[in-house]
Design a protein around this motif. Structure first.
Motif, short mmCIF file in Angstrom:
data_model
loop_
_atom_site.label_atom_id
_atom_site.label_comp_id
_atom_site.label_asym_id
_atom_site.label_seq_id
_atom_site.Cartn_x
_atom_site.Cartn_y
_atom_site.Cartn_z
N ALA A 1 43.40 58.43 32.63
CA ALA A 1 44.94 57.76 32.79
C ALA A 1 45.44 57.74 31.49
CB ALA A 1 44.55 56.37 33.64
N ASN B 1 44.75 55.88 42.42
CA ASN B 1 45.50 56.13 43.80
C ASN B 1 45.60 57.69 44.23
OD1 ASN B 1 46.27 53.27 43.65
ND2 ASN B 1 48.07 53.60 42.47
N GLN B 2 45.58 58.48 43.35
CA GLN B 2 45.55 59.99 43.74
C GLN B 2 44.18 60.17 44.26
OE1 GLN B 2 48.32 61.97 43.55
NE2 GLN B 2 49.25 60.12 43.35
N ALA C 1 46.18 52.57 37.21
CA ALA C 1 45.77 52.96 38.60
C ALA C 1 46.20 54.27 39.30
CB ALA C 1 46.83 51.98 39.38
N THR C 2 46.92 55.05 38.66
CA THR C 2 47.26 56.22 39.16
C THR C 2 45.99 57.15 39.54
OG1 THR C 2 49.32 56.33 38.03
CG2 THR C 2 48.62 58.73 38.60
N PRO C 3 45.01 57.59 38.70
CA PRO C 3 43.85 58.26 39.04
C PRO C 3 43.27 57.82 40.31
CG PRO C 3 43.87 58.19 36.60
CD PRO C 3 44.87 57.20 37.21
N VAL D 1 49.35 57.98 32.09
CA VAL D 1 49.72 57.41 33.69
C VAL D 1 49.25 56.07 33.54
CG1 VAL D 1 50.12 59.75 34.63
CG2 VAL D 1 48.13 58.43 34.84
N SER D 2 49.81 55.34 34.54
CA SER D 2 49.20 53.87 34.55
C SER D 2 47.68 54.08 35.09
CB SER D 2 49.93 53.20 35.49
OG SER D 2 49.50 53.60 36.94
#
Length: 182
Positions: free
Chosen positions: A15, A27-28, A23-25, A20-21
């Motif tokens: 991240a 969430n993706q 949480a992004t990895p 990116v935030s």
């Protein structure tokens, strides 16, 4: 990060590197294993695209060996990255990957309609060989990933295992010079 030799990265590291935030990895992808599975699927898709674009061969055994050569070439383009990806494939992920399914699709494409295979065994070959070629190629890659098989031997060993699987379904017979490879 893999190109820089950082295969032990964490999701927060990813991240931060991507800007990116946190949480992004997650969430993706959900997990690092899922990221590696997605990367492996991309490799297999590249193999399949290259094979589909190659000049057409009429003999099934020749097509399978061409697919082997193309698959090996893809793996050797970025060996360190691909070894890191392969090293993660045995890791559980929250959702099933598409690696095996995609690999079987590559070998199904290579087998085509089974031209050149023994007619009485063609149907059986077209059913069982995609799965067995997928397992066998991944097995060869596992020894390569572990460093037990050098880059220069990857194609030879992968071709040998494919020839062995094809023996019972094709009229191909190993010559004296190629019998050691099988």
């Amino acid at each position: 990060m893999l190109r820089e030799g950082k295969a032990d990265f964490s999701m927060p590291d990813l991240a931060a590197e991507a800007g990116v935030s946190f949480a992004t990895p997650f969430n993706q992808f959900g997990s690092k294993a899922a990221i590696m599975q997605a990367l492996s699927t991309r490799r297999i898709d590249t193999m399949q695209t290259r094979f589909a674009a190659a000049p057409s061969l009429t003999d099934t055994a020749e097509r399978v060996l061409l697919a082997i050569d193309m698959a090996v070439a893809v793996m050797l383009e970025k060996p360190d990255v691909n070894r890191a990806v392969m090293g993660w494939l045995g890791t559980a992920s929250p959702s099933p990957s598409q690696v095996w399914v995609r690999s079987m699709a590559l070998w199904t494409l290579a087998l085509g309609a089974g031209e050149g295979l023994i007619a009485a065994r063609r149907e059986q070959a077209l059913v069982c060989l995609p799965r067995q070629l997928a397992v066998a190629f991944r097995g060869v890659l596992s020894f390569w990933t572990a460093g037990e098989l050098p880059d220069e031997a990857l194609a030879t060993e992968a071709r040998a295992v494919a020839r062995t699987l094809l023996l019972g379904f094709s009229g191909w017979q190993p010559s004296a010079s190629s019998s050691q490879a099988v």
